[in-house]
Design a protein around this motif. Structure first.
Motif, PDB file in Angstrom:
ATOM      1  N   SER A  63      -7.093   0.410  -6.357  1.00 29.60           N
ATOM      2  CA  SER A  63      -7.812   1.679  -6.190  1.00 29.60           C
ATOM      3  C   SER A  63      -6.867   2.776  -5.730  1.00 29.60           C
ATOM      4  N   ARG A  64      -7.334   4.006  -5.952  1.00 31.58           N
ATOM      5  CA  ARG A  64      -6.600   5.163  -5.445  1.00 31.58           C
ATOM      6  C   ARG A  64      -7.634   6.085  -4.808  1.00 31.58           C
ATOM      7  N   PHE A  65      -7.494   6.318  -3.513  1.00 29.83           N
ATOM      8  CA  PHE A  65      -8.386   7.223  -2.794  1.00 29.83           C
ATOM      9  C   PHE A  65      -7.574   8.466  -2.432  1.00 29.83           C
ATOM     10  N   GLY A  66      -8.061   9.645  -2.825  1.00 27.82           N
ATOM     11  CA  GLY A  66      -7.303  10.860  -2.536  1.00 27.82           C
ATOM     12  C   GLY A  66      -8.167  11.922  -1.878  1.00 27.82           C
ATOM     13  N   VAL A  67      -7.523  12.751  -1.035  1.00 24.23           N
ATOM     14  CA  VAL A  67      -8.224  13.927  -0.493  1.00 24.23           C
ATOM     15  C   VAL A  67      -7.468  15.135  -1.033  1.00 24.23           C
ATOM     16  N   ARG A  68      -8.168  15.928  -1.850  1.00 26.47           N
ATOM     17  CA  ARG A  68      -7.505  17.026  -2.565  1.00 26.47           C
ATOM     18  C   ARG A  68      -7.824  18.363  -1.875  1.00 26.47           C
ATOM     19  N   PHE A  69      -6.794  19.041  -1.413  1.00 27.94           N
ATOM     20  CA  PHE A  69      -6.973  20.332  -0.722  1.00 27.94           C
ATOM     21  C   PHE A  69      -6.599  21.454  -1.687  1.00 27.94           C
ATOM     22  N   TYR A  70      -7.323  22.563  -1.577  1.00 28.47           N
ATOM     23  CA  TYR A  70      -7.024  23.691  -2.477  1.00 28.47           C
ATOM     24  C   TYR A  70      -6.205  24.758  -1.752  1.00 28.47           C
ATOM     25  N   SER A  71      -5.684  25.709  -2.537  1.00 29.13           N
ATOM     26  CA  SER A  71      -4.650  26.618  -2.016  1.00 29.13           C
ATOM     27  C   SER A  71      -5.066  27.382  -0.762  1.00 29.13           C
ATOM     28  N   ALA A  72      -6.370  27.638  -0.593  1.00 22.26           N
ATOM     29  CA  ALA A  72      -6.802  28.427   0.568  1.00 22.26           C
ATOM     30  C   ALA A  72      -6.408  27.742   1.879  1.00 22.26           C
ATOM     31  N   ARG A  73      -6.161  26.439   1.842  1.00 23.49           N
ATOM     32  CA  ARG A  73      -5.838  25.679   3.057  1.00 23.49           C
ATOM     33  C   ARG A  73      -4.341  25.607   3.307  1.00 23.49           C
ATOM     34  N   LYS A  74      -3.546  26.213   2.431  1.00 23.17           N
ATOM     35  CA  LYS A  74      -2.096  26.110   2.600  1.00 23.17           C
ATOM     36  C   LYS A  74      -1.668  26.811   3.895  1.00 23.17           C
ATOM     37  N   GLY A  75      -0.691  26.235   4.556  1.00 21.73           N
ATOM     38  CA  GLY A  75      -0.315  26.736   5.873  1.00 21.73           C
ATOM     39  C   GLY A  75       0.510  28.008   5.848  1.00 21.73           C
ATOM     40  N   ARG A  76       0.986  28.403   4.652  1.00 22.50           N
ATOM     41  CA  ARG A  76       1.835  29.608   4.600  1.00 22.50           C
ATOM     42  C   ARG A  76       0.987  30.850   4.694  1.00 22.50           C
ATOM     43  N   PRO A  77       1.504  31.914   5.330  1.00 19.91           N
ATOM     44  CA  PRO A  77       0.700  33.133   5.446  1.00 19.91           C
ATOM     45  C   PRO A  77       0.457  33.776   4.093  1.00 19.91           C
ATOM     46  N   VAL A  91       0.868  -1.185   0.000  1.00 15.09           N
ATOM     47  CA  VAL A  91       0.000   0.000   0.000  1.00 15.09           C
ATOM     48  C   VAL A  91       0.904   1.234   0.000  1.00 15.09           C
ATOM     49  N   ALA A  92       0.623   2.176  -0.904  1.00 11.34           N
ATOM     50  CA  ALA A  92       1.465   3.377  -0.959  1.00 11.34           C
ATOM     51  C   ALA A  92       0.684   4.582  -0.442  1.00 11.34           C
ATOM     52  N   VAL A  93       1.283   5.290   0.526  1.00 13.96           N
ATOM     53  CA  VAL A  93       0.661   6.502   1.079  1.00 13.96           C
ATOM     54  C   VAL A  93       1.479   7.687   0.579  1.00 13.96           C
ATOM     55  N   VAL A  94       0.817   8.648  -0.074  1.00 14.56           N
ATOM     56  CA  VAL A  94       1.560   9.759  -0.685  1.00 14.56           C
ATOM     57  C   VAL A  94       0.962  11.101  -0.255  1.00 14.56           C
ATOM     58  N   TRP A  95       1.846  12.042   0.091  1.00 13.65           N
ATOM     59  CA  TRP A  95       1.414  13.429   0.290  1.00 13.65           C
ATOM     60  C   TRP A  95       2.152  14.254  -0.748  1.00 13.65           C
ATOM     61  N   HIS A  96       1.426  14.959  -1.589  1.00 16.32           N
ATOM     62  CA  HIS A  96       2.077  15.767  -2.609  1.00 16.32           C
ATOM     63  C   HIS A  96       1.495  17.181  -2.550  1.00 16.32           C
ATOM     64  N   ALA A  97       2.357  18.163  -2.241  1.00 13.58           N
ATOM     65  CA  ALA A  97       1.880  19.546  -2.180  1.00 13.58           C
ATOM     66  C   ALA A  97       2.358  20.289  -3.419  1.00 13.58           C
ATOM     67  N   GLY A  98       1.411  20.762  -4.246  1.00 11.90           N
ATOM     68  CA  GLY A  98       1.764  21.534  -5.433  1.00 11.90           C
ATOM     69  C   GLY A  98       1.499  23.010  -5.188  1.00 11.90           C
ATOM     70  N   ALA A  99       1.562  23.820  -6.251  1.00 11.70           N
ATOM     71  CA  ALA A  99       1.382  25.266  -6.094  1.00 11.70           C
ATOM     72  C   ALA A  99      -0.049  25.594  -5.674  1.00 11.70           C
ATOM     73  N   ASP A 100      -1.048  24.988  -6.325  1.00 12.31           N
ATOM     74  CA  ASP A 100      -2.444  25.321  -6.030  1.00 12.31           C
ATOM     75  C   ASP A 100      -3.179  24.213  -5.302  1.00 12.31           C
ATOM     76  N   VAL A 101      -2.713  22.980  -5.510  1.00 11.91           N
ATOM     77  CA  VAL A 101      -3.434  21.838  -4.960  1.00 11.91           C
ATOM     78  C   VAL A 101      -2.474  20.940  -4.195  1.00 11.91           C
ATOM     79  N   SER A 102      -2.925  20.480  -3.024  1.00 11.77           N
ATOM     80  CA  SER A 102      -2.138  19.493  -2.273  1.00 11.77           C
ATOM     81  C   SER A 102      -3.015  18.268  -2.134  1.00 11.77           C
ATOM     82  N   GLU A 103      -2.384  17.089  -2.237  1.00  8.87           N
ATOM     83  CA  GLU A 103      -3.221  15.896  -2.200  1.00  8.87           C
ATOM     84  C   GLU A 103      -2.622  14.792  -1.350  1.00  8.87           C
ATOM     85  N   PHE A 104      -3.513  14.216  -0.521  1.00 12.09           N
ATOM     86  CA  PHE A 104      -3.158  13.017   0.228  1.00 12.09           C
ATOM     87  C   PHE A 104      -3.747  11.856  -0.559  1.00 12.09           C
TER      88      PHE A 104
END
Ligand code: ADP
Length: 428
Positions: free
Chosen positions: A414-428, A338-351
């Motif tokens: 299967s691939r299950f992902g939770v996709r977060f958008y830029s508003a949730r990024k932790g940077r100020p 089982v592969a667990v991946v966290w990938h943070a891009g410029a606009d979208v971050s995905e678990f």
């Protein structure tokens, strides 16, 4: 042969008049005079008809005057076109009246806002729900009149894919739902609906499920305690007792998990609309979680890959429960890595969690997040699941304005992902 009323006939007639007049003039040695008089006559004749057409066009509602030859034909054609035009216009006007009447009589509020943000039209329900009066408020800025911060940011976000719910709007705790559609040159149609009853019913359902689960916990704890005590007694060690006691223990544990998940789900739902403002370090959450799961499933391989920024704004316990539900599912429904991946891009971050298990047929995918929905009932129950895992993930995602993405292929995994958008990024 020239058709009667055609321009050719008119021209031939003109030539004939000129020829006859020139000939007649010629009989009296005045051919030029005859020619000139004929031309002047024709000119006067045409000018008179032109004047007639112009005077009639100035009073278009009158019947057309009767003209001769091509003039009569022209007047009839113009009259016919005008009549068709008037009919089309009145059909359009009545369709518009009909549409406006139906919009005006709607129970939902309807407001048309022009591309400068001013109110162009509003119905009576918009007055009842938002206090917008029409025509008094025509041209006023909508955002000046509807002063709810949630609505203001929704309106300015320009993202109207989902409706906006605003609860406890006024002293009478009304709940409203807004939907906005763009049309024309940047104009907007705003629909507002009173959803107070729906919101109250949903709240009642949530409270009921939460209260029942809570109330059931105490009797279950008592039962479980007795079952454990009986299991430990020497007298019940014989097989005819130990087997049923073992099953009772298993079922009690299942019920306990069910109540735990039901309570957790009703808590997440209740606080779904609350702002999640904690800074969560996804990197350490995942390392810790994967470590625990590796210990719990020693025979399995769980790979962890973390890329990019690992901080997001959210609620740590909720995110932990969503991520662990997805990883545990991958472990339950597959037997390879089982592969667990966290990938943070410029606009979208995905678990995401990728497995190489049995996969899920496309027809089941839209229903997976329904409570207690299972693709294979017997297999899922044996695996100890409650049937609430993906419902929990969906609500946690919604509470973080994130998206649950499910991709699966039968027999491949299967691939299950939770996709977060830029508003949730932790940077100020
Ligand atoms: P359960 O407690 O039954 O696992 P969930 O809500 O977590 O409930 O999942 C719902 C259903 O989705 C499961 O019963 C299973 O049929 C299917 N499912 C979830 N995750 C996977 C997976 N990784 N691979 C295959 N099927 C899955």
């Amino acid at each position: 042969m020239a058709r009667q009323g055609s321009w050719r006939g008119e021209l031939l007639g003109g030539f004939a008049v000129v020829a006859i007049c020139t000939l007649l003039g010629g009989l009296f040695q005045q051919a030029v005079l005859g020619f000139a008089l004929a031309n002047v006559g024709i000119l006067l004749y045409w000018s008179w008809h032109l004047r007639m057409v112009q005077r009639w066009l100035d009073r278009p509602l009158e019947d057309p005057p009767t003209g001769r030859g091509v003039w009569g034909h022209l007047l009839d054609s113009i009259f016919r076109l005008q009549r068709q035009n008037r009919e089309a216009q009145s059909r359009l006007e009545s369709a518009l009246d009909y549409l406006q009447d139906s919009l005006a009589s709607m129970r939902d509020g309807g407001i048309i806002v022009n591309n400068r943000g001013g109110i162009a039209w509003a119905n009576a329900s918009a007055d009842y729900l938002l206090g917008i009066r029409f025509p008094e408020d025509r041209g006023q800025s909508l955002l000046n009149l509807v002063r709810m911060p949630e609505f203001q940011s929704y309106y300015e976000s320009e993202d109207f894919t989902h409706p906006l719910r605003v609860t406890n709007v006024s002293e009478d705790e009304r709940s409203l739902q807004f939907e906005i559609t763009r049309f024309g040159a940047g104009d907007r149609l705003v629909f507002v609906r009173d959803i107070t009853d729906t919101v109250r019913l949903e709240q009642m359902r949530r409270d009921f499920v939460g209260d029942v689960s809570h109330e059931l916990r105490t009797p279950l704890t008592v039962l479980k305690g007795y079952i454990d005590t009986l299991t430990d007694l020497e007298v019940f060690s014989a097989r005819q007792y130990s087997k049923p006691l073992e099953q009772m223990q298993q079922q009690a544990a299942r019920m306990e998990n069910l109540l735990r998940d039901l309570l957790w789900l009703s808590k997440i739902e209740t606080f779904e609309s609350h702002r999640k403002t904690e800074r969560v370090n996804i990197g350490s959450v995942l390392s810790e979680m994967v470590g625990e799961l590796r210990a719990a499933y020693p025979e399995r391989t769980v790979a962890l890959k973390i890329e990019g920024d690992t901080t997001i704004i959210g609620d740590e316990p909720e995110l932990r429960s969503a991520f662990s539900n997805l990883i545990v599912n991958a472990l339950k429904y597959s037997d390879k890595e089982v592969a667990v991946v966290w990938h943070a891009g410029a606009d979208v971050s995905e678990f995401s969690v990728v497995d190489q298990g049995s996969g899920i047929a496309a027809k089941h995918i839209p229903r997976l997040t329904e409570r207690f929905y299972r693709v294979d009932k017997s297999r899922s129950q044996n695996s100890g699941g409650t049937g609430l895992g993906l419902a929990i993930v969906k609500h946690v995602a919604a509470a973080h304005q994130a998206e649950l993405v499910i991709e699966s292929e039968l027999g491949r995994g299967s691939r299950f992902g939770v996709r977060f958008y830029s508003a949730r990024k932790g940077r100020p």
